[in-house]
Motif scaffolding. Structure first.
Motif, short mmCIF file in Angstrom:
data_model
loop_
_atom_site.label_atom_id
_atom_site.label_comp_id
_atom_site.label_asym_id
_atom_site.label_seq_id
_atom_site.Cartn_x
_atom_site.Cartn_y
_atom_site.Cartn_z
N ILE A 515 0.84 -1.21 0.00
CA ILE A 515 0.00 0.00 0.00
C ILE A 515 0.87 1.26 0.00
O ILE A 515 0.59 2.23 -0.72
N GLU A 516 1.96 1.25 0.78
CA GLU A 516 2.85 2.41 0.83
C GLU A 516 3.53 2.64 -0.51
O GLU A 516 3.75 3.78 -0.92
N THR A 517 3.87 1.56 -1.20
CA THR A 517 4.49 1.70 -2.53
C THR A 517 3.51 2.33 -3.52
O THR A 517 3.88 3.21 -4.30
N ASN A 522 0.26 6.88 -6.43
CA ASN A 522 -1.19 7.00 -6.60
C ASN A 522 -1.86 7.27 -5.25
O ASN A 522 -2.62 6.44 -4.75
N PRO A 523 -1.56 8.41 -4.65
CA PRO A 523 -2.10 8.69 -3.31
C PRO A 523 -3.62 8.81 -3.27
O PRO A 523 -4.25 8.49 -2.26
N VAL A 524 -4.24 9.27 -4.37
CA VAL A 524 -5.69 9.43 -4.41
C VAL A 524 -6.37 8.07 -4.26
O VAL A 524 -7.35 7.92 -3.51
N LYS A 527 -6.04 6.75 -0.71
CA LYS A 527 -6.93 7.49 0.20
C LYS A 527 -8.37 7.00 0.07
O LYS A 527 -9.08 6.84 1.07
N GLU A 528 -8.80 6.75 -1.17
CA GLU A 528 -10.17 6.28 -1.39
C GLU A 528 -10.38 4.90 -0.79
O GLU A 528 -11.42 4.62 -0.18
N VAL A 529 -9.39 4.02 -0.93
CA VAL A 529 -9.52 2.65 -0.42
C VAL A 529 -9.46 2.62 1.11
O VAL A 529 -10.29 1.98 1.77
N MET A 530 -8.45 3.31 1.69
CA MET A 530 -8.20 3.20 3.12
C MET A 530 -9.07 4.14 3.96
O MET A 530 -9.44 3.80 5.09
N GLU A 531 -9.38 5.33 3.43
CA GLU A 531 -10.12 6.32 4.23
C GLU A 531 -11.60 6.39 3.83
O GLU A 531 -12.48 6.29 4.69
N THR A 532 -11.88 6.54 2.55
CA THR A 532 -13.27 6.65 2.11
C THR A 532 -14.00 5.31 2.25
O THR A 532 -15.05 5.21 2.89
N ALA A 533 -13.43 4.26 1.63
CA ALA A 533 -14.05 2.93 1.71
C ALA A 533 -13.78 2.24 3.04
O ALA A 533 -14.46 1.28 3.39
N GLN A 534 -12.75 2.71 3.75
CA GLN A 534 -12.40 2.21 5.09
C GLN A 534 -12.11 0.71 5.10
O GLN A 534 -12.60 -0.04 5.94
N PHE A 535 -11.31 0.28 4.12
CA PHE A 535 -10.84 -1.10 4.13
C PHE A 535 -9.72 -1.23 5.16
O PHE A 535 -8.90 -0.33 5.33
N THR A 536 -9.66 -2.36 5.84
CA THR A 536 -8.56 -2.63 6.76
C THR A 536 -7.49 -3.44 6.02
O THR A 536 -7.75 -4.03 4.96
N TYR A 537 -6.29 -3.47 6.60
CA TYR A 537 -5.22 -4.28 6.00
C TYR A 537 -5.64 -5.75 5.97
O TYR A 537 -5.30 -6.49 5.03
N ILE A 560 -6.40 -3.95 -8.74
CA ILE A 560 -7.03 -4.64 -7.62
C ILE A 560 -7.63 -3.62 -6.64
O ILE A 560 -8.80 -3.75 -6.22
N LEU A 561 -6.86 -2.60 -6.28
CA LEU A 561 -7.35 -1.59 -5.34
C LEU A 561 -8.50 -0.78 -5.95
O LEU A 561 -9.45 -0.42 -5.24
#
Length: 710
Positions: A515-517, A522-524, A527-537, A560-561
């Motif tokens: 995810i960090e790579t 592709n920070p947008v 952000k959409e996957v981890m913050e907006t959609a709130q997926f966990t690792y 995939i993301l």
């Protein structure tokens, strides 16, 4: 306009100062220049040589001064250009007796007067001594050290690379640290290789200086006699003084550069500057200075004749320095002893060290070797296996899309001598027996005549094979056997074990790194996957593991993301998301199994009857794990029998068995057959549709519920 043009010229020089300087140096060799510029260039040459020497003194490692070999060449050419220009000026200018003339170089005359004065013999003696010191002591020594350093650096290159690979594979260092160490080794090798040649520039400069000096002397006498009307004595004296001044002015920067070269190539690989190293080396024992002081005092009392007035005070100073140093060292030893006693006392009281408080984590991946296989990772014997394991990790990263954990290699005395064991998180994933000094020879159907050898099986694919001694390798190859050496056997086995167990190696930490790579470019999306959609690792990890379990590469992590973000509002069930991701990767998955020549995908079709049967009896665990099919014994026997019979027919035709079904039952087909038929490929209709016209579908058989199964 004038200011604008001047600005462009200045800007050009600023951006191309090296090229401009080199061109000017070359012009010095041919174009006559006035004495003012000659004096200025001589001063700059002396200043540059001092700057280079000071830069060497403040450079901890020799290889850090990467430009030094080229700087030597540029400075050498610059000095020779000045020497030629000053020679031209000496021979062309009108010179009066004793070399005094307003047309001659002020620097040349000044150096001649300082060193020689009116005594030509003194000037020549000093000049010859400088030349001898430079040639026999500094330049020759520096050249020899450069040559030896270059040879040893090249000889030890492979050993150093193997050492880095071993530390990397054992987990002692990271990939970034390994790359940094390898870059440092390459820089060191390049530097000493270049220095081996650059030292010849320095020695050549000295020889050229001697030749120019002789030419100056002979040419000066001739010019003095023919052009300036001087008699032989005046001509010899006048041009001797000028020759000495010119020679000293050219050789002084040269000897400084030779000295700097010697300092650089004789340096250690320590990260400390020379001053710190000298301070450390000469302050280890204060008694040394006390002994020296006593010897000087005794010598002064014995010799007398006025020497005691210098020897006694200097000896006293040395004794004082040594005394102060011993006091400081004694105090430091007492403090160190107290710390050791405190640490010992703490241990006796049951106080654990920080390392003892830490639990010993299980290695993610480990390769354990019997003692007879240790030579495969022995650096003195080539360490072939280490290099192959490094390649395995790099290839697996490209193949599967994530960084494989480091493989910890260790010996295991409990294993049989010729066996190895590959473990994943402490659990054995595979093992085999290897015979060093032998080759594994496999018959793939092209063997002309059979050879006699010890029978065995290939640990990777289970093929029948034989062990043959190394001296029979050529005979085995001529007979048509596929011949494999021990390191390749282990490397191939590990590669397949990693591919088969990739899902187990993908933890939350690896997902975080992925995810960090992606976030860097592709920070947008992140952000959409981890913050907006709130997926966990953990949720992302489960989807990626589902893909890896069926040999689907996760290298296209962006797609995939994006798919996870698109369907997050509909469902966060890992099963549903996995199927949607597979659909998005449809072309990639289909091309993985399609014929490489015509892109034709030959599949087995699933009948509607079995499709309905599987859907009716499907069980979906609430925790999101794999769905199961709860068939009664009769239906299960019928289902497994139909699949087995169809796969046998397809395999007999030489095709890879690939089942095509609807997206809804694809995971059901996979889960219901993986125990009896592991590795079976199951594709959905949506994946094939996503591939579009890039893949041609050919149905070669059908799993039909109407077929009778015995």
């Amino acid at each position: 306009m004038a200011n604008e043009g001047r600005g462009r010229v200045i800007n050009f020089i600023q951006h191309n100062y090296v090229a401009v300087a080199i061109v000017l140096v070359i012009f010095l060799l041919f174009i006559p220049i006035p004495k003012f510029l000659i004096d200025l260039c001589m001063i700059l040459n002396l200043a540059f040589s001092i700057i280079i020497m000071l830069a060497v003194l403040t450079t901890p490692r020799a290889s850090d001064f990467q430009t030094f070999p080229r700087i030597i060449l540029i400075q050498t050419m610059f000095g020779l250009g000045i020497n030629i220009s000053s020679t031209r000026l000496i021979l062309s200018a009108k010179t009066v007796a004793n070399g005094v003339s307003s047309e001659q170089s002020a620097m040349v005359q000044a150096f001649a007067n300082i060193v020689a004065g009116n005594n030509i013999v003194i000037g020549f003696v000093i000049f010859i001594i400088l030349i001898v010191v430079q040639i026999l002591v500094v330049t020759k020594g520096a050249g020899r050290v450069s040559e030896v350093a270059a040879r040893f650096s090249l000889d030890s290159m492979s050993q150093k690379f193997f050492d880095v690979d071993n530390r990397l594979n054992s987990g002692m260092i990271s990939d970034e640290e390994a790359m940094r160490l390898k870059d440092s080794i390459r820089k060191e090798i390049d530097f000493y290789s270049n220095m081996d040649g650059s030292s010849k520039f320095v020695s050549g400069n000295v020889k050229a200086g001697i030749f120019i000096t002789v030419v100056n002397m002979l040419g000066g006498v001739i010019v003095g006699r023919l052009n300036n009307g001087l008699n032989m004595t005046e001509a010899f004296k006048t041009y001797s003084i000028l020759t000495i001044g010119d020679g000293l002015m050219s050789q002084l920067p040269s000897i400084i550069i030779s000295f700097a070269t010697g300092l650089l190539v004789t340096g250690t690989k320590s990260d400390e500057e020379l001053g710190e190293q000298i301070k450390s080396d000469f302050t280890r024992d204060g008694y040394t200075y006390v002994i020296v002081g006593v010897i000087l005092i005794i010598t002064g009392l014995a010799l007398r004749a006025g020497t005691q007035f210098l020897l006694l005070p200097i000896g006293g100073i040395f004794i004082f320095i040594g005394y102060r140093m011993t006091q400081k060292q004694t105090k430091e030893k007492q403090i160190q002893k107290q710390k050791e006693e405190q640490a010992k006392s703490s241990n006796q009281q049951g106080s654990a060290s920080p390392d003892q408080d830490k639990i010993a984590l299980i290695d993610n991946l480990s390769l354990e070797l019997g003692y007879a296989l240790i030579p495969l990772v022995n650096k003195e014997k080539g360490a072939e296996l280490l290099e192959r394991i490094t390649r395995i990790r790099n290839e697996a990263k490209l193949d599967m899309g994530f960084v494989i954990p480091k493989i910890h290699i260790q010996d295991n005395m409990t294993l049989p001598p010729n066996e190895y064991s590959f473990k994943i998180k402490g659990i054995e994933a595979g093992h085999a027996e290897i015979r060093l000094g032998y080759y594994m020879c496999m018959d793939t159907g092209s063997v002309i005549h059979q050879l006699k050898g010890e029978k065995t099986k290939d640990p990777t694919f289970g093929m029948d094979a034989i062990w043959l001694p190394e001296d029979q390798r050529q005979e085995a190859e001529e007979a048509g056997y596929v011949v494999v050496d021990p390191p390749t056997i282990i490397a191939t086995h590990i590669t397949e074990l990693i591919r088969a167990n990739a899902a187990k190696m993908l933890g939350r930490q690896e997902v975080s790194s992925i995810i960090e790579t992606v976030k860097d470019k592709n920070p947008v999306l992140v952000k959409e996957v981890m913050e907006t959609a709130q997926f966990t690792y953990g949720q992302i990890q489960k989807v990626l593991q589902n893909l890896l379990e069926e040999n689907v590469s996760i290298r296209d992590i962006v797609t995939i993301l994006e798919t996870l973000a698109n369907y997050a509002a509909i469902s966060k069930d890992p099963r549903d998301l996995t199927e949607k991701v597979r659909e998005a990767l449809g072309l990639q998955i289909c091309l993985q199994y399609a014929d490489s020549a015509d892109h034709k995908l030959r599949v087995i079709q699933l009948s509607e009857g079995f499709t309905s049967l599987l859907q009716t009896n499907a069980v979906f665990p609430p925790d999101g794990s794999k769905p199961q099919v709860a068939l009664d014994p009769v239906d299960r026997r019928k289902w497994i029998g139909a699949v087995s019979a169809c796969l046998a027919r397809v395999t007999e035709k030489g095709y890879q068995p690939i089942i095509l079904c609807t997206q809804a039952v694809r995971p059901l087909v996979k889960s219901s057959t993986e125990r009896e038929m592991p590795g079976i490929v199951v594709l959905s209709d949506m994946e094939v549709m996503a591939a579009g016209r890039n893949v041609l579908i050919e149905v070669i058989d059908k799993i039909d519920d109407k077929d009778e199964v015995i």
